[in-house]
Design an enzyme around this catalytic site. Sequence first.
Site, mmCIF file in Angstrom:
data_model
loop_
_atom_site.group_PDB
_atom_site.id
_atom_site.type_symbol
_atom_site.label_atom_id
_atom_site.label_comp_id
_atom_site.label_asym_id
_atom_site.label_seq_id
_atom_site.Cartn_x
_atom_site.Cartn_y
_atom_site.Cartn_z
ATOM 1 N N HIS A 1 -9.487 -4.868 -0.880
ATOM 2 C CA HIS A 1 -8.086 -4.135 -1.836
ATOM 3 C C HIS A 1 -8.582 -5.462 -2.609
ATOM 4 O O HIS A 1 -8.270 -6.625 -2.545
ATOM 5 C CB HIS A 1 -7.143 -4.438 -1.201
ATOM 6 C CG HIS A 1 -6.301 -3.726 -0.671
ATOM 7 N ND1 HIS A 1 -5.973 -3.461 1.050
ATOM 8 C CD2 HIS A 1 -6.521 -1.963 -1.354
ATOM 9 C CE1 HIS A 1 -5.161 -2.000 0.889
ATOM 10 N NE2 HIS A 1 -5.967 -1.646 0.717
ATOM 11 N N ASP B 1 -61.881 -19.639 -20.941
ATOM 12 C CA ASP B 1 -62.786 -20.678 -21.488
ATOM 13 C C ASP B 1 -63.901 -19.471 -22.683
ATOM 14 O O ASP B 1 -64.226 -18.776 -22.247
ATOM 15 C CB ASP B 1 -64.170 -21.222 -20.334
ATOM 16 C CG ASP B 1 -63.365 -22.218 -19.822
ATOM 17 O OD1 ASP B 1 -62.212 -22.929 -20.429
ATOM 18 O OD2 ASP B 1 -63.228 -21.740 -18.584
ATOM 19 N N ASN C 1 0.685 -1.152 0.146
ATOM 20 C CA ASN C 1 -0.057 0.097 -0.089
ATOM 21 C C ASN C 1 1.158 1.310 -0.296
ATOM 22 O O ASN C 1 0.106 2.696 0.019
ATOM 23 C CB ASN C 1 -0.817 -0.003 1.319
ATOM 24 C CG ASN C 1 -2.094 -0.563 1.352
ATOM 25 O OD1 ASN C 1 -1.798 -2.096 1.874
ATOM 26 N ND2 ASN C 1 -2.956 -1.393 0.366
ATOM 27 N N SER D 1 -56.803 -7.465 -10.291
ATOM 28 C CA SER D 1 -56.260 -7.980 -11.633
ATOM 29 C C SER D 1 -54.898 -7.220 -11.722
ATOM 30 O O SER D 1 -54.554 -6.845 -12.540
ATOM 31 C CB SER D 1 -57.611 -7.990 -12.686
ATOM 32 O OG SER D 1 -56.575 -8.419 -13.760
ATOM 33 N N CYS E 1 0.291 -8.526 0.121
ATOM 34 C CA CYS E 1 0.115 -6.788 0.728
ATOM 35 C C CYS E 1 1.650 -6.699 2.025
ATOM 36 O O CYS E 1 1.483 -6.114 1.641
ATOM 37 C CB CYS E 1 -0.947 -7.336 1.975
ATOM 38 S SG CYS E 1 -2.785 -7.310 1.407
HETATM 39 N N1 ARG Z 1 -4.206 -3.368 7.835
HETATM 40 C C1 ARG Z 1 -5.252 -2.784 6.753
HETATM 41 C C2 ARG Z 1 -5.628 -2.243 5.832
HETATM 42 O O1 ARG Z 1 -7.000 -2.653 6.297
HETATM 43 C C3 ARG Z 1 -4.463 -4.454 5.925
HETATM 44 C C4 ARG Z 1 -3.925 -4.118 4.326
HETATM 45 C C5 ARG Z 1 -3.658 -5.305 3.125
HETATM 46 N N2 ARG Z 1 -2.746 -4.564 2.195
HETATM 47 C C6 ARG Z 1 -3.674 -4.843 1.715
HETATM 48 N N3 ARG Z 1 -2.616 -4.720 -0.047
HETATM 49 N N4 ARG Z 1 -4.260 -5.858 0.785
HETATM 50 O O2 ARG Z 1 -5.234 -1.251 4.973
#
Ligand code: ARG
Length: 703
Positions: free
Chosen positions: A168, A603, A71, A635, A264
Amino acid sequence: MVSQIRFLMCAPDHYDVDYVINPWMEGNIHKSSRDRAVEQWNKLYNVIKNHAIVDLVAPEKGWPDMVFSANAGLVLGENVVLSRFLHKERQGEEPYFQQWFENNGFNVYTLPKDLPFEGAGDALLDREGRWLWAGYGFRSELDSHPYLAKWLDIEVISLRLMDERFYHLDTCFCPLANGYLLYYPGAFDSYSNRVIEMRVAPEKRIAIEEADAVNFACNAVNIESIVIMNKASDNLKSRLAEVGFQVIETPLTEFLKAGGAAKCLTLRVTEPIGEEIHANVSVESRVIRMEGHLLDAGLINRALDLIVEMGGSFQVLKFNLGEQRQSTSAAEVRVSAPSHDVMEEIISQLIDLGAVDLPQDERDSKLEPVVQAGVAPDDFYVSTIYPTEIRVNGEWLKVQNQRMDGAIAISQTPNGIVAKCKLLRDLEIGDRVVVDVLGIRTVRKAESREQRNSQEFSFMSSGVSSERRVELVVEQVAWELRKIKDSGGKVVVTAGPVVIHTGGGEHLSRLIREGYVQGLLGGNAIAVHDMEQNLLGTSLGVDMKRGVAVRGGHRHHLKIINTIRRFGSIAKAVEAGVVKSGVMYECVKNNIPFSLAGSIRDDGPLPDTQMNLILAQQEYSQIIQGADMILMLSSMLHSIGVGNMTPAGVRMVCVDINPAVVTKLSDRGSIESVGVVTDVGLFLSLLIQQLDKLTSPYVANVG
Ligand code: ARG
């Protein structure tokens, strides 16, 4: 062998679950073991080091999620788009990552503030370098995608995440070498799944089951033929082996408690750039304007909700709040969508809510010719019940014959250009049909609050009634019927045979006789049972006075059909004095037009029943022409059919014992439709009583 591929990692010195920003963290605050986390992280670090080079960024105290270096940002060549975290809990990581990128010679791009994007967690390069897959829906905003395309000069394919456990993109999606894709389809909306299927050939797609997905099997690090992950089922391992990948499992359970795993915890910082690849995004945006009682009437919420529900995104550019009770508000909203198709779907719904273009953005409608009679161009705009205008040669033109589920066709007439709602089957070669969603608006008067509140049905706008509400509706309907009658207006009734079975026949007859009804719509059955009751005293063989089945009664209705057939029509049977009372009798006697639409289960049918359904639909639509109110009495099919033909602005009252029918019909999103769940015989009897009260002279009740 160690390749030249590099990864960035961040040691778990300060790792912990300190807060909850994804569902995995719930219930796990301070529940992860530091020692085990360190041990698991070291193991992952060593596995990766056997295959690639690992760089490290120093962990910082107070930023427990910094271990998730995916991230940090998104790298391509020497460019990086720095993350802008959605949650303040992680925003403090940004400067540290930025520092690292700058120190290592990267060119760092930063997004405008308030435009979240969480780096390689939400953006994954195709391993052949052909394009970038970018996720949105939870952490990253769709509007960040055009920046990625521009800065990294690559095509961006937007995918919408739907399951908050897979917040993510890298939790449910993992491009692999040689064009393979490991992913969990359940995490995406159907549109995104289609996009994926269009880009990745079936033999290259490795779709996994939920059981593997929740073990973060997609959160994998792929280095050539190796795939490193927390855990994989035997089945998944063998599927990957079949296509040449070797799975290395390394437990990361402590990190799963924070919602992350192998991928991650790493950021690939050597991402090669494809030679021939250039920027391209399908994300579109458009600014719309809305005006009216945006807050009081809940219009703005509905607009914003539907944009998001349909896979788009928005930014409110302006909001001028009307301050007085009477004053209206105006808003300008920038709508973004992952593609033109999605944009069209969103805009067509916004049009129904009264959204218009900014004056400077107004365009003529897009027209395409009909090339096959009865068939519209693919992309035709589907009409609604709301009064609509379209723009032709710079002029707004009112659409005639407004109804839902038609196409808008333009034709040149001696009196100029005419726009009309037409059913598909009525389209003719030479018609030009409105396609796409340009140059279309619905016209709504922003009625004042006071006006809205005095509208007859406003007190119960939509919704289904309890006992007291039945009485309230009856009072309102009686009042309306009386007013419409006095002003020479028009009321049309659609009625099913239940009206007769529940003893409502005599009341409906009276409404007709006393001039409250100007048209009757039904099927074969209402007429048959009405005449059965008036000739033989039974309704479907049940004695209407005693409520018991009469011996041989099940043949009664056939006898009636046969009799009417002998005379050639209901009117002739009335003239001949055979039918002497009842609903059909009153229609004939009072010259009230009726139309009986046939069905497969009829009918007979009666000679009057129109078995050609196209003609029946035409008869119906002629009879409802100019109606002020439509009373729908038990109806389902006839009422829904009528609902489809009727433009907004006509009062509709739907009475049915089945709440589903009532909801369906009173759900026209307007104050003019009201539904009552009750016995229709009872309803009619209350209605008659109420009308009597309204019409009998006032007698002072002195004790
Ligand atoms: N606790 C972190 C969050 O919620 C976990 C991040 C996981 N990172 C990822 N690239 N999926 O942001």
